[in-house]
Design a protein around this motif. Structure first.
Motif, PDB file in Angstrom:
ATOM      1  N   GLU A   4       0.835  -1.214   0.000  1.00 40.94           N
ATOM      2  CA  GLU A   4       0.000   0.000   0.000  1.00 40.94           C
ATOM      3  C   GLU A   4       0.861   1.252   0.000  1.00 40.94           C
ATOM      4  OE1 GLU A   4      -3.217  -0.050  -0.703  1.00 40.94           O
ATOM      5  OE2 GLU A   4      -2.958  -2.224  -0.814  1.00 40.94           O
ATOM      6  N   TYR A   5       1.967   1.208   0.724  1.00 39.22           N
ATOM      7  CA  TYR A   5       2.903   2.333   0.727  1.00 39.22           C
ATOM      8  C   TYR A   5       3.461   2.542  -0.689  1.00 39.22           C
ATOM      9  CZ  TYR A   5       7.043   5.152   1.585  1.00 39.22           C
ATOM     10  OH  TYR A   5       7.996   6.144   1.526  1.00 39.22           O
ATOM     11  N   CYS A  55      10.161   3.273  -6.064  1.00 35.36           N
ATOM     12  CA  CYS A  55       9.644   3.710  -4.769  1.00 35.36           C
ATOM     13  C   CYS A  55      10.831   3.775  -3.814  1.00 35.36           C
ATOM     14  CB  CYS A  55       8.582   2.753  -4.245  1.00 35.36           C
ATOM     15  SG  CYS A  55       7.827   3.334  -2.706  1.00 35.36           S
ATOM     16  N   ASP A  56      11.069   4.925  -3.255  1.00 31.69           N
ATOM     17  CA  ASP A  56      12.193   5.131  -2.336  1.00 31.69           C
ATOM     18  C   ASP A  56      13.513   4.610  -2.919  1.00 31.69           C
ATOM     19  OD1 ASP A  56      10.355   6.209  -0.600  1.00 31.69           O
ATOM     20  OD2 ASP A  56      10.306   4.486   0.753  1.00 31.69           O
ATOM     21  N   GLU A  57      13.755   4.942  -4.152  1.00 31.08           N
ATOM     22  CA  GLU A  57      14.982   4.600  -4.888  1.00 31.08           C
ATOM     23  C   GLU A  57      15.125   3.106  -5.201  1.00 31.08           C
ATOM     24  OE1 GLU A  57      18.553   6.580  -3.627  1.00 31.08           O
ATOM     25  OE2 GLU A  57      17.406   8.287  -2.883  1.00 31.08           O
ATOM     26  N   THR A  58      14.085   2.332  -4.966  1.00 32.55           N
ATOM     27  CA  THR A  58      14.094   0.908  -5.303  1.00 32.55           C
ATOM     28  C   THR A  58      13.272   0.686  -6.565  1.00 32.55           C
ATOM     29  OG1 THR A  58      14.282   0.273  -2.975  1.00 32.55           O
ATOM     30  CG2 THR A  58      13.453  -1.403  -4.492  1.00 32.55           C
ATOM     31  N   VAL A  59      13.857  -0.010  -7.523  1.00 29.60           N
ATOM     32  CA  VAL A  59      13.129  -0.350  -8.749  1.00 29.60           C
ATOM     33  C   VAL A  59      12.196  -1.510  -8.429  1.00 29.60           C
ATOM     34  CG1 VAL A  59      13.320  -1.174 -11.128  1.00 29.60           C
ATOM     35  CG2 VAL A  59      14.989   0.479 -10.245  1.00 29.60           C
ATOM     36  N   VAL A  60      10.885  -1.250  -8.511  1.00 27.75           N
ATOM     37  CA  VAL A  60       9.898  -2.284  -8.185  1.00 27.75           C
ATOM     38  C   VAL A  60       9.233  -2.840  -9.443  1.00 27.75           C
ATOM     39  CG1 VAL A  60       9.471  -1.374  -5.874  1.00 27.75           C
ATOM     40  CG2 VAL A  60       8.035  -0.608  -7.776  1.00 27.75           C
ATOM     41  N   GLY A  61       9.484  -2.232 -10.589  1.00 29.98           N
ATOM     42  CA  GLY A  61       8.905  -2.699 -11.834  1.00 29.98           C
ATOM     43  C   GLY A  61       9.381  -1.852 -12.995  1.00 29.98           C
ATOM     44  N   TYR A  62       8.888  -2.194 -14.180  1.00 29.58           N
ATOM     45  CA  TYR A  62       9.207  -1.390 -15.356  1.00 29.58           C
ATOM     46  C   TYR A  62       8.207  -1.657 -16.462  1.00 29.58           C
ATOM     47  CZ  TYR A  62      11.298  -5.268 -18.044  1.00 29.58           C
ATOM     48  OH  TYR A  62      11.504  -6.426 -18.749  1.00 29.58           O
ATOM     49  N   VAL A  63       8.171  -0.722 -17.399  1.00 33.90           N
ATOM     50  CA  VAL A  63       7.374  -0.880 -18.606  1.00 33.90           C
ATOM     51  C   VAL A  63       8.197  -0.356 -19.772  1.00 33.90           C
ATOM     52  CG1 VAL A  63       6.169   1.335 -18.297  1.00 33.90           C
ATOM     53  CG2 VAL A  63       5.134  -0.451 -19.708  1.00 33.90           C
TER      54      VAL A  63
END
Length: 192
Positions: A4-5, A55-63
């Motif tokens: 959620e964050y 999110c907060d400098e972390t790559v959580v996905g891409y397109v």
């Protein structure tokens, strides 16, 4: 990080050499490899454009997005095909502009928790904005792996090409044998 964050705080950034991709790993080795080894090269060659979801400098996905086109005759959706053909007074062999989602992935640490659906909805809304304000296009296309077929077709109402009906009927077997077998899917921009 809490899902959620992440949903409330992620941003899209155009991929560049400063992004740390070391920890990114999604369910597909091919999609992980593309981001780490090929995406920036293709972007530098103007073949596709990749945005990382951060999110907060972390790559959580891409397109990764690129241009595309479709002939009306390959559409499974007869109603849409007939509407476009009639309104424009064109044949089924005419090519209609499209945009292609070449790759879409969420890091496996955050997968299957609703983040992909949330991010993808924003991708679709961005494409809709592009179609209304920057360049004309009518369809969104994607070559989806068999394992992602439900994500695109059931959750996001993409349609498959009429030539793929037999593959769709055999989807469960295909997923077991070759989960990365692809299906060409499309979505009418007017249905967003």
């Amino acid at each position: 990080m809490d899902i959620e964050y992440i949903k409330e705080n992620y941003i899209f950034e155009k991929l560049n050499e400063n992004h740390n991709l070391d920890d990114f790993e999604c369910e597909s080795r091919d999609l992980t490899k593309f981001l780490k080894e090929d995406a920036l090269n293709q972007q530098n060659m103007n073949l596709s454009l990749t945005h990382v979801v951060i999110c907060d400098e972390t790559v959580v996905g891409y397109v990764s997005i690129l241009t595309d086109a479709m002939k009306l005759k390959i559409l499974e959706d007869k109603e849409t095909k007939d509407k476009i053909r009639t309104k424009l007074n064109i044949s089924e062999n005419n090519v209609i502009p499209a945009i292609k989602i070449g790759r879409f992935a969420i890091d496996r640490k955050y997968a299957n928790k609703g983040l992909g659906k949330h991010v993808f909805r924003n991708v679709l809304l961005s494409i809709l904005d592009i179609s209304e304000n920057i360049v004309g296009l009518r369809f969104i296309t994607v070559d989806a792996y068999a394992t992602a077929f439900g994500f695109y077709v059931e959750k996001h109402k993409f349609k498959y090409l009429k030539k793929d009906q037999k593959k769709v009927d055999d989807l469960d077997r295909i997923i077991k044998i070759n989960p990365e077998r692809s299906f060409s899917l499309y979505k009418d921009i007017k249905s967003i």
